[in-house]
Design an enzyme around this catalytic site. Structure first.
Site, PDB file in Angstrom:
ATOM      1  N   LYS A  80       0.872  -1.178   0.000  1.00 58.55           N
ATOM      2  CA  LYS A  80       0.000   0.000   0.000  1.00 58.55           C
ATOM      3  C   LYS A  80       0.904   1.220   0.000  1.00 58.55           C
ATOM      4  CE  LYS A  80      -4.472   1.022   0.555  1.00 58.55           C
ATOM      5  NZ  LYS A  80      -5.667   0.385   0.018  1.00 58.55           N
ATOM      6  N   GLY A 185     -21.642   6.147   4.310  1.00 58.74           N
ATOM      7  CA  GLY A 185     -20.763   6.598   3.223  1.00 58.74           C
ATOM      8  C   GLY A 185     -21.283   6.204   1.861  1.00 58.74           C
ATOM      9  N   GLY A 187     -20.203   6.861  -1.221  1.00 59.14           N
ATOM     10  CA  GLY A 187     -19.180   7.250  -2.199  1.00 59.14           C
ATOM     11  C   GLY A 187     -19.186   6.301  -3.376  1.00 59.14           C
ATOM     12  N   ASN A 188     -18.008   6.082  -3.958  1.00 55.52           N
ATOM     13  CA  ASN A 188     -17.897   5.228  -5.149  1.00 55.52           C
ATOM     14  C   ASN A 188     -18.459   3.834  -4.918  1.00 55.52           C
ATOM     15  OD1 ASN A 188     -16.664   7.040  -6.938  1.00 55.52           O
ATOM     16  ND2 ASN A 188     -14.738   6.820  -5.823  1.00 55.52           N
ATOM     17  N   VAL A 189     -18.153   3.250  -3.775  1.00 58.40           N
ATOM     18  CA  VAL A 189     -18.660   1.910  -3.491  1.00 58.40           C
ATOM     19  C   VAL A 189     -20.060   1.992  -2.889  1.00 58.40           C
ATOM     20  CG1 VAL A 189     -18.280  -0.232  -2.212  1.00 58.40           C
ATOM     21  CG2 VAL A 189     -16.318   1.040  -3.083  1.00 58.40           C
ATOM     22  N   TYR A 191     -22.508   4.114  -2.874  1.00 53.89           N
ATOM     23  CA  TYR A 191     -23.680   4.491  -3.677  1.00 53.89           C
ATOM     24  C   TYR A 191     -24.078   3.357  -4.616  1.00 53.89           C
ATOM     25  CZ  TYR A 191     -27.267   7.413  -5.544  1.00 53.89           C
ATOM     26  OH  TYR A 191     -28.517   7.912  -5.858  1.00 53.89           O
TER      27      TYR A 191
HETATM   28  P1  NAD Z   1     -15.087   7.299  -1.466  1.00 60.90           P
HETATM   29  O1  NAD Z   1     -14.121   8.294  -0.979  1.00 60.90           O
HETATM   30  O2  NAD Z   1     -15.583   7.374  -2.870  1.00 60.90           O
HETATM   31  O3  NAD Z   1     -16.393   7.290  -0.533  1.00 60.90           O
HETATM   32  C1  NAD Z   1     -16.372   7.472   0.838  1.00 60.90           C
HETATM   33  C2  NAD Z   1     -17.656   8.196   1.207  1.00 60.90           C
HETATM   34  O4  NAD Z   1     -17.723   8.310   2.625  1.00 60.90           O
HETATM   35  C3  NAD Z   1     -17.735   9.609   0.633  1.00 60.90           C
HETATM   36  O5  NAD Z   1     -19.002   9.836   0.056  1.00 60.90           O
HETATM   37  C4  NAD Z   1     -17.507  10.493   1.858  1.00 60.90           C
HETATM   38  O6  NAD Z   1     -18.144  11.734   1.740  1.00 60.90           O
HETATM   39  C5  NAD Z   1     -18.114   9.630   2.943  1.00 60.90           C
HETATM   40  N1  NAD Z   1     -17.663   9.943   4.300  1.00 60.90           N
HETATM   41  C6  NAD Z   1     -16.485  10.492   4.714  1.00 60.90           C
HETATM   42  N2  NAD Z   1     -16.474  10.619   6.041  1.00 60.90           N
HETATM   43  C7  NAD Z   1     -17.655  10.134   6.491  1.00 60.90           C
HETATM   44  C8  NAD Z   1     -18.228   9.966   7.774  1.00 60.90           C
HETATM   45  N3  NAD Z   1     -17.592  10.369   8.888  1.00 60.90           N
HETATM   46  N4  NAD Z   1     -19.452   9.395   7.870  1.00 60.90           N
HETATM   47  C9  NAD Z   1     -20.116   9.008   6.747  1.00 60.90           C
HETATM   48  N5  NAD Z   1     -19.632   9.146   5.505  1.00 60.90           N
HETATM   49  C10 NAD Z   1     -18.414   9.696   5.383  1.00 60.90           C
HETATM   50  O7  NAD Z   1     -14.428   5.873  -1.178  1.00 60.90           O
HETATM   51  P2  NAD Z   1     -14.843   4.476  -1.801  1.00 60.90           P
HETATM   52  O8  NAD Z   1     -13.970   4.170  -2.950  1.00 60.90           O
HETATM   53  O9  NAD Z   1     -16.326   4.415  -1.942  1.00 60.90           O
HETATM   54  O10 NAD Z   1     -14.398   3.506  -0.622  1.00 60.90           O
HETATM   55  C11 NAD Z   1     -15.153   3.403   0.568  1.00 60.90           C
HETATM   56  C12 NAD Z   1     -14.424   2.520   1.565  1.00 60.90           C
HETATM   57  O11 NAD Z   1     -14.229   1.222   0.982  1.00 60.90           O
HETATM   58  C13 NAD Z   1     -13.019   3.030   1.943  1.00 60.90           C
HETATM   59  O12 NAD Z   1     -12.756   2.639   3.272  1.00 60.90           O
HETATM   60  C14 NAD Z   1     -12.112   2.248   1.007  1.00 60.90           C
HETATM   61  O13 NAD Z   1     -10.810   2.113   1.547  1.00 60.90           O
HETATM   62  C15 NAD Z   1     -12.832   0.922   0.966  1.00 60.90           C
HETATM   63  N6  NAD Z   1     -12.536   0.154  -0.242  1.00 60.90           N
HETATM   64  C16 NAD Z   1     -12.790   0.686  -1.474  1.00 60.90           C
HETATM   65  C17 NAD Z   1     -12.519  -0.065  -2.606  1.00 60.90           C
HETATM   66  C18 NAD Z   1     -12.812   0.463  -3.985  1.00 60.90           C
HETATM   67  O14 NAD Z   1     -12.783  -0.306  -4.961  1.00 60.90           O
HETATM   68  N7  NAD Z   1     -13.127   1.738  -4.126  1.00 60.90           N
HETATM   69  C19 NAD Z   1     -11.971  -1.353  -2.495  1.00 60.90           C
HETATM   70  C20 NAD Z   1     -11.740  -1.875  -1.221  1.00 60.90           C
HETATM   71  C21 NAD Z   1     -12.017  -1.107  -0.096  1.00 60.90           C
END
Ligand code: NAD
Length: 362
Positions: A80, A185, A187-189, A191
């Site tokens: 990482k 949350g 976000g990308n995942v 939603y």
């Molecule tokens: P992202 O940044 O797109 O989404 C995170 C969301 O959480 C955002 O909408 C943000 O506004 C919100 N957020 C931030 N602080 C918050 C809080 N205190 N309470 C509620 N919501 C809050 O990230 P992502 O890509 O959707 O990833 C989400 C999680 O999944 C992360 O922990 C990431 O490490 C993990 N993850 C993601 C992937 C991937 O493919 N994107 C893969 C494995 C793990």
């Protein structure tokens, strides 16, 4: 304090600090274990409060990647990277190119991909200078359409299947229809997960710091919006942490109404003992690095250079079976799912039996 006594140091093979005063780059790349192949894991760009926080994060996350890839039977090791700074104000093409040179210095022992604070566009910039990066290729989806290198849809799909496995195990239900899932949350995942669940007739309760995402979920998916504090105590069957690490802790477990925790966030449990607490309270926990492996599976196939969407989906669907194995062994042997997952990941690491061949780009 000696580095080797750091509480999150776990015999990492290599931890390298990179700086470049010209571009402002301050980065740490941690390679935890390369037994199964070159280490692969996202690049997090985050305004850490201290260098110590950044080090703790990269040590924990890189170890998690070793376990995640071993568990998913991928020919990848765990690594990482973190870039210290505010991605909104500090991220420049020059800084990303300087980071790419850091990747080149490691000669392919670590392969970067997107994470919090970095995007497909950033990976493309890094790729101008380094081949040791993934998650940027245009790919075909399962319907023959084009999709970007973003692994989030694959992660969301794995989480959706993981929720199904947990619901089958804990509630003995074959359908999600009528259940309530609380998503922390959007976000990308988060939603995308909400969209998949809503299609199945699931009621969504959600919180986020981003008002735009909340309004969209309310309008498009009929989601009920709650405050950041109220997400734990809101009535729900499943709690899906999809934002930050350590949101499952002594204080929040006390408030939780859900009998299942299944979401995408990395390092969801603040400590190992929280895993024991969940087990004692009969809360079914889908270990984070098992349920959120969809993204690394997707990226791995991309890196191999044989991206077949059907094969990727089939591999991701194995997350359901792996979780079922964990839930059943956890119940039968009376061991917390979190502890059991670590044991199985270590077994798979020792077996060295990936299901796909790794061919690294030059
Ligand atoms: P992202 O940044 O797109 O989404 C995170 C969301 O959480 C955002 O909408 C943000 O506004 C919100 N957020 C931030 N602080 C918050 C809080 N205190 N309470 C509620 N919501 C809050 O990230 P992502 O890509 O959707 O990833 C989400 C999680 O999944 C992360 O922990 C990431 O490490 C993990 N993850 C993601 C992937 C991937 O493919 N994107 C893969 C494995 C793990």
């Amino acid at each position: 304090m000696s580095f080797f006594d750091h509480k999150d140091f776990d015999n990492h093979e290599q931890v390298t600090f990179f700086t470049d005063p010209k571009t402002g780059l301050k980065a740490i790349i941690a390679i935890h274990n390369t037994t199964l192949g070159p280490s692969l894991g996202g690049t997090r760009f985050y305004p850490y409060a201290s260098d110590e926080d950044a080090l703790t994060d990269v040590l924990r996350l890189s170890r998690g990647m070793t376990y995640k890839s071993a568990m998913a039977r991928l020919p990848l090791g765990g690594g990482k990277s973190v870039i210290i700074g505010n991605p909104k104000t500090d991220k420049t093409p020059e800084l990303l190119r300087s980071f790419a040179q850091s990747l080149n210095r490691l000669g392919g022992r670590y392969i970067a991909a997107e994470d919090s604070g970095t995007s497909v566009a950033d990976m493309k910039i890094i790729h101008e200078t380094s081949n040791h990066v993934s998650g940027y290729h245009e790919k075909k989806d399962a319907h023959g359409g084009n999709k970007s290198g973003d692994p989030s849809p694959a992660t969301a799909y794995g989480c959706y299947l993981g929720i199904k496995a947990a619901v089958k195990h804990r509630l003995n239900l074959d359908t999600l229809k009528g259940l309530t899932v609380g998503i922390q949350g959007l976000g990308n995942v988060g939603y995308r997960l909400a969209e998949m669940l809503a299609k199945d007739g699931v009621k969504i309760v959600a919180c986020d710091i981003n008002d735009e995402a909340l309004s969209k979920a309310e309008a498009e998916l009929g989601a009920t919006i709650v405050s950041l504090e109220d997400i734990y105590s809101a009535e729900m069957d499943v709690f899906a942490p999809c934002a930050l690490g350590a949101s499952v802790n002594l204080a929040t477990v006390d408030k939780l109404t859900a009998s299942i925790i299944a979401g995408s966030a990395n390092n969801q449990l603040d400590t190992l003992s929280t895993g024991e607490l969940l087990h004692a309270r009969n809360i079914c926990y889908a270990p984070d690095y098992v349920i959120n492996a969809g993204g690394i599976i997707d990226v791995c196939y991309e890196q191999i250079g044989q991206y077949d969407p059907a094969a990727v989906n089939k591999h991701i669907e194995g997350i359901y079976d792996t979780l079922m194995e964990i839930f059943q062994r956890s119940a039968a042997d009376n061991i917390p799912a979190s502890h059991l997952a670590d044991t199985i990941a270590r077994e798979r690491l020792a077996e060295k039996h990936p299901v796909v061949e790794f061919k690294q780009t030059a």
